[in-house]
Design a protein around this motif. Structure first.
Motif, PDB file in Angstrom:
ATOM      1  N   UNK A  53       0.851  -1.156  -0.074  1.00  0.00           N
ATOM      2  CA  UNK A  53       0.122   0.037  -0.056  1.00  0.00           C
ATOM      3  C   UNK A  53       0.757   1.221  -0.002  1.00  0.00           C
ATOM      4  N   UNK A  54       2.036   1.169   0.951  1.00  0.00           N
ATOM      5  CA  UNK A  54       2.610   2.421   0.921  1.00  0.00           C
ATOM      6  C   UNK A  54       3.536   2.494  -0.355  1.00  0.00           C
ATOM      7  N   UNK A  55       3.894   1.454  -1.067  1.00  0.00           N
ATOM      8  CA  UNK A  55       4.711   1.671  -2.381  1.00  0.00           C
ATOM      9  C   UNK A  55       3.739   2.228  -3.593  1.00  0.00           C
ATOM     10  N   UNK A  56       2.279   2.165  -3.078  1.00  0.00           N
ATOM     11  CA  UNK A  56       1.465   2.844  -4.049  1.00  0.00           C
ATOM     12  C   UNK A  56       1.026   4.070  -3.849  1.00  0.00           C
ATOM     13  N   UNK A  57       1.608   4.623  -2.663  1.00  0.00           N
ATOM     14  CA  UNK A  57       1.405   6.054  -2.114  1.00  0.00           C
ATOM     15  C   UNK A  57       0.034   6.019  -1.178  1.00  0.00           C
ATOM     16  N   UNK A  58      -0.333   5.119  -0.712  1.00  0.00           N
ATOM     17  CA  UNK A  58      -1.833   5.199   0.071  1.00  0.00           C
ATOM     18  C   UNK A  58      -1.238   5.516   1.591  1.00  0.00           C
ATOM     19  N   UNK A  59      -2.124   6.322   2.077  1.00  0.00           N
ATOM     20  CA  UNK A  59      -1.912   6.656   3.635  1.00  0.00           C
ATOM     21  C   UNK A  59      -3.273   6.856   4.508  1.00  0.00           C
ATOM     22  N   UNK A  60      -3.116   6.757   5.773  1.00  0.00           N
ATOM     23  CA  UNK A  60      -4.557   6.549   6.478  1.00  0.00           C
ATOM     24  C   UNK A  60      -4.444   7.763   7.567  1.00  0.00           C
ATOM     25  N   UNK A  61      -5.337   8.261   7.976  1.00  0.00           N
ATOM     26  CA  UNK A  61      -5.527   9.392   8.654  1.00  0.00           C
ATOM     27  C   UNK A  61      -5.485   8.913  10.163  1.00  0.00           C
ATOM     28  N   UNK A  62      -5.854   7.662  10.639  1.00  0.00           N
ATOM     29  CA  UNK A  62      -5.907   7.052  11.920  1.00  0.00           C
ATOM     30  C   UNK A  62      -5.408   5.644  12.070  1.00  0.00           C
ATOM     31  N   UNK A  63      -5.321   5.148  13.116  1.00  0.00           N
ATOM     32  CA  UNK A  63      -4.620   3.938  13.470  1.00  0.00           C
ATOM     33  C   UNK A  63      -5.814   3.049  12.940  1.00  0.00           C
ATOM     34  N   UNK A  64      -7.027   3.335  13.433  1.00  0.00           N
ATOM     35  CA  UNK A  64      -8.141   2.202  13.047  1.00  0.00           C
ATOM     36  C   UNK A  64      -8.245   2.125  11.532  1.00  0.00           C
ATOM     37  N   UNK A  65      -8.066   3.186  10.894  1.00  0.00           N
ATOM     38  CA  UNK A  65      -8.204   2.991   9.298  1.00  0.00           C
ATOM     39  C   UNK A  65      -7.189   2.449   8.709  1.00  0.00           C
ATOM     40  N   UNK A  66      -5.859   2.525   9.506  1.00  0.00           N
ATOM     41  CA  UNK A  66      -4.597   1.639   8.819  1.00  0.00           C
ATOM     42  C   UNK A  66      -5.051   0.026   9.227  1.00  0.00           C
ATOM     43  N   UNK A  67      -5.466  -0.117  10.446  1.00  0.00           N
ATOM     44  CA  UNK A  67      -5.603  -1.654  10.632  1.00  0.00           C
ATOM     45  C   UNK A  67      -6.862  -2.212   9.739  1.00  0.00           C
ATOM     46  N   UNK A  68      -7.851  -1.505   9.716  1.00  0.00           N
ATOM     47  CA  UNK A  68      -8.808  -1.926   8.831  1.00  0.00           C
ATOM     48  C   UNK A  68      -8.453  -2.316   7.454  1.00  0.00           C
ATOM     49  N   UNK A  69      -7.501  -1.405   6.774  1.00  0.00           N
ATOM     50  CA  UNK A  69      -7.335  -1.495   5.660  1.00  0.00           C
ATOM     51  C   UNK A  69      -6.455  -3.107   5.464  1.00  0.00           C
ATOM     52  N   UNK A  70      -5.909  -3.628   6.479  1.00  0.00           N
ATOM     53  CA  UNK A  70      -4.973  -4.629   6.350  1.00  0.00           C
ATOM     54  C   UNK A  70      -5.907  -5.794   6.790  1.00  0.00           C
TER      55      UNK A  70
ATOM     56  N   UNK B  36      -2.149  15.134   1.477  1.00  0.00           N
ATOM     57  CA  UNK B  36      -3.169  16.288   2.034  1.00  0.00           C
ATOM     58  C   UNK B  36      -2.470  17.453   1.566  1.00  0.00           C
ATOM     59  N   UNK B  37      -0.924  17.698   1.458  1.00  0.00           N
ATOM     60  CA  UNK B  37      -0.631  19.090   0.804  1.00  0.00           C
ATOM     61  C   UNK B  37      -1.025  19.217  -0.577  1.00  0.00           C
ATOM     62  N   UNK B  38      -0.937  18.111  -1.256  1.00  0.00           N
ATOM     63  CA  UNK B  38      -1.168  18.298  -2.786  1.00  0.00           C
ATOM     64  C   UNK B  38      -2.855  17.786  -3.122  1.00  0.00           C
ATOM     65  N   UNK B  39      -3.728  17.726  -2.004  1.00  0.00           N
ATOM     66  CA  UNK B  39      -5.097  17.524  -2.008  1.00  0.00           C
ATOM     67  C   UNK B  39      -5.537  16.054  -2.871  1.00  0.00           C
ATOM     68  N   UNK B  40      -4.460  15.292  -2.750  1.00  0.00           N
ATOM     69  CA  UNK B  40      -4.626  13.884  -3.376  1.00  0.00           C
ATOM     70  C   UNK B  40      -5.385  12.828  -2.521  1.00  0.00           C
ATOM     71  N   UNK B  41      -6.918  13.268  -2.258  1.00  0.00           N
ATOM     72  CA  UNK B  41      -7.404  12.647  -1.106  1.00  0.00           C
ATOM     73  C   UNK B  41      -7.730  11.169  -1.597  1.00  0.00           C
ATOM     74  N   UNK B  42      -7.909  10.857  -2.808  1.00  0.00           N
ATOM     75  CA  UNK B  42      -8.064   9.529  -3.346  1.00  0.00           C
ATOM     76  C   UNK B  42      -7.135   8.670  -2.764  1.00  0.00           C
ATOM     77  N   UNK B  43      -5.883   9.115  -2.337  1.00  0.00           N
ATOM     78  CA  UNK B  43      -4.968   8.358  -1.806  1.00  0.00           C
ATOM     79  C   UNK B  43      -5.007   8.255  -0.170  1.00  0.00           C
ATOM     80  N   UNK B  44      -5.994   8.394   0.504  1.00  0.00           N
ATOM     81  CA  UNK B  44      -6.217   8.579   1.907  1.00  0.00           C
ATOM     82  C   UNK B  44      -7.231   7.939   2.234  1.00  0.00           C
ATOM     83  N   UNK B  45      -7.164   6.908   3.409  1.00  0.00           N
ATOM     84  CA  UNK B  45      -8.407   6.379   3.819  1.00  0.00           C
ATOM     85  C   UNK B  45      -9.116   5.255   2.675  1.00  0.00           C
TER      86      UNK B  45
END
Length: 496
Positions: free
Chosen positions: A163-180, A475-484
């Motif tokens: 996920x990180x190699x493809x640029x995806x990130x998570x705003x919270x710990x719960x969101x990260x764990x749920x994705x896994x 967040x800086x570049x508003x690429x929200x499709x890569x978050x959560x």
């Protein structure tokens, strides 16, 4: 220059940056803490934003944080995190990037001690290297069920690297764990190791004799700790371990040097929000040996524990609406004692020290005054190095919940030349925090150590550092499709 002048200069810089277009980089980033989390996030932030971004790293103590060494008899030994798992992919990348070398392993036998004859003995760390017939006789197939459970958890956790190699990130710990691992991973932070293992058929005896000893060695806690953190600990005991030649802390100093980060030796006292033209600007105030000061940043990363009983990180957040809440919870104190002396092998049932075969001793809940005892090697090992024999004076690393009393030292050692200690707020006291914290405290203010409340290790901090750097970048570049994003396994496959 007064603080009002500083603010005007910072505002002018921000406006000039904004005028260059929507793809303008941040001009200045602050990182609070120069442990593995802070050092790694500084590296990842520069990797994403480019070398022109100024990165200031504030550190009140020594670079490396919980990666540290102590000198004994003109040799250096690990006093913090001593080794890494073979699946610690970020740490392996750092070592290669910095031109460091993995320290060769000097194999020694390990055992679990519970006040009576040893529960079990090991050639290395993990259970499958035990005498399998003895293990089967004592515990049935519990060790196989444990391994299957741990491997299932780790297989899903390893998705984070893709996920990180493809640029995806998570705003919270719960969101990260749920994705896994979806709701199963989130639920594992609320139920105990013992409960989870009993459910898959591991016996209570095996949990008491073996699992608890591994958890005491890694976290200083028992099998009532949450299952997710416990699974990560048990995975660390399963694979081959390695360390960095010259000391694990070299990774931190090496990353900061590679990043050309500006290390400021000071204690941060507050972070204040200023809003300008729709963009937040953060004022970091600090105290150093030369006095107080402050500076302004586009992005701030907190890479040190924030919790109520940690006075060392007792700084305030000002100007935020709603206010940023304190992190509720406690940390597990751990004392590492490096003792140069002669082991009292009689205490462990071996009156003749020449017959004592173990280099590493784990404990169950008895004796309660120490968790592990290890005959350790220095951080620099020559080709001719050999581990000290049990009848010789050696350097032993004792991990305990509190400072060892003289009577306790006399229990473990026939005599000793020196005792040097390091006290750490090593890991969260799991169960003292009921909700999983967020990485994002504000628009461009991040709390890297949030992930510690799910599991705590050097590699977990590196994973958190990569996540926070990606989160700040997206967040800086508003690429929200890569978050959560959810269903990332499907998304990643379609992107290949």
């Amino acid at each position: 220059m007064t603080r009002s002048d500083q603010l005007l200069v910072a505002l002018a810089t921000l406006l000039a940056t904004a005028a260059t277009g929507g793809d303008a980089r941040p001009s200045k980033i602050a990182v609070v803490g120069a442990g593995i989390g802070g050092s790694a996030v500084a590296h990842f932030l520069q990797q994403h934003f480019g070398p022109r971004v100024q990165i200031d790293v504030y550190e009140k103590g020594t670079v490396g944080g919980r990666l540290a060494t102590i000198s004994v008899n003109r040799q250096h030994y690990e006093s913090g995190a001593a080794s890494f798992h073979s699946l610690s992919l970020h740490m392996q990348d750092f070592v290669k990037l910095l031109g460091l070398r993995q320290r060769r392993e000097v194999v020694g036998r390990s055992a679990i001690f519970g006040g009576e004859p040893f529960v079990g003995e090991y050639t290395d760390w993990y259970l499958l290297i035990l005498n399998l017939f003895r293990l089967w006789w004592h515990y049935g197939i519990s060790f196989l069920r444990l391994q299957m459970w741990v491997e299932e958890v780790m297989e899903k956790f390893m998705r984070i690297y893709k996920y990180q190699a493809h640029g995806y990130a998570f705003s919270g710990v719960e969101e990260l764990l749920y994705s896994l691992g979806e709701s199963a991973f989130v639920n594992m932070t609320q139920r105990s190791v013992a409960e989870s293992l009993l459910q898959v058929g591991v016996t209570q005896r095996f949990i008491d004799d073996v699992v608890s000893a591994v958890l005491r060695a890694s976290y200083g806690q028992s099998a009532v700790m949450p299952a997710f953190a416990g699974a990560m600990s048990l995975a660390g005991a399963q694979g081959s371990l390695w360390a960095v030649e010259g000391g694990n802390k070299l990774v931190c100093s090496g990353l900061l040097k590679l990043t050309k980060a500006n290390v400021i030796h000071a204690t941060v006292t507050s972070v204040t929000l200023h809003n300008t033209e729709g963009k937040p600007l953060y004022q970091v105030e600090y105290e150093s040996e030369v006095g107080s000061g402050s500076d302004f940043y586009d992005i701030v990363v907190i890479a040190t524990p924030l919790h109520l009983d940690n006075s060392s990180s007792n700084f305030t957040f000002k100007g935020f609406t709603p206010p940023i809440d304190d992190i509720q919870g406690s940390f597990q104190p751990t004392v590492i004692s490096l003792v140069h002396g002669y082991l009292n092998s009689s205490y462990f049932g071996f009156p003749d020290p020449k017959l004592f075969p173990f280099a590493n001793i784990l404990t169950t809940d008895f004796p309660s005054f120490f968790c592990t005892l290890d005959n350790i090697c220095p951080v620099n090992i020559s080709a001719s190095f050999r581990r000290k024999q049990p009848q010789e004076a050696a350097v032993w690393r004792v991990q305990s919940p509190g400072p060892l009393l003289r009577t306790q030292l006399k229990t473990l050692f026939r005599s000793y030349y020196s005792v040097q200690t390091a006290e750490w707020q090593a890991h969260p006291l799991y169960g003292s925090h009921t909700t999983l914290p967020k990485f994002a405290l504000h628009d461009q203010l991040f709390y890297l150590n949030a992930l510690e409340w799910a599991a705590s290790s050097v590699e977990v901090m590196a994973v958190a550092a990569k996540n926070v750097a990606l989160l700040a970048y997206n967040r800086w570049y508003q690429d929200l499709d890569k978050i959560d994003q959810k269903d990332l396994m499907h998304k990643v496959k379609t992107e290949l």
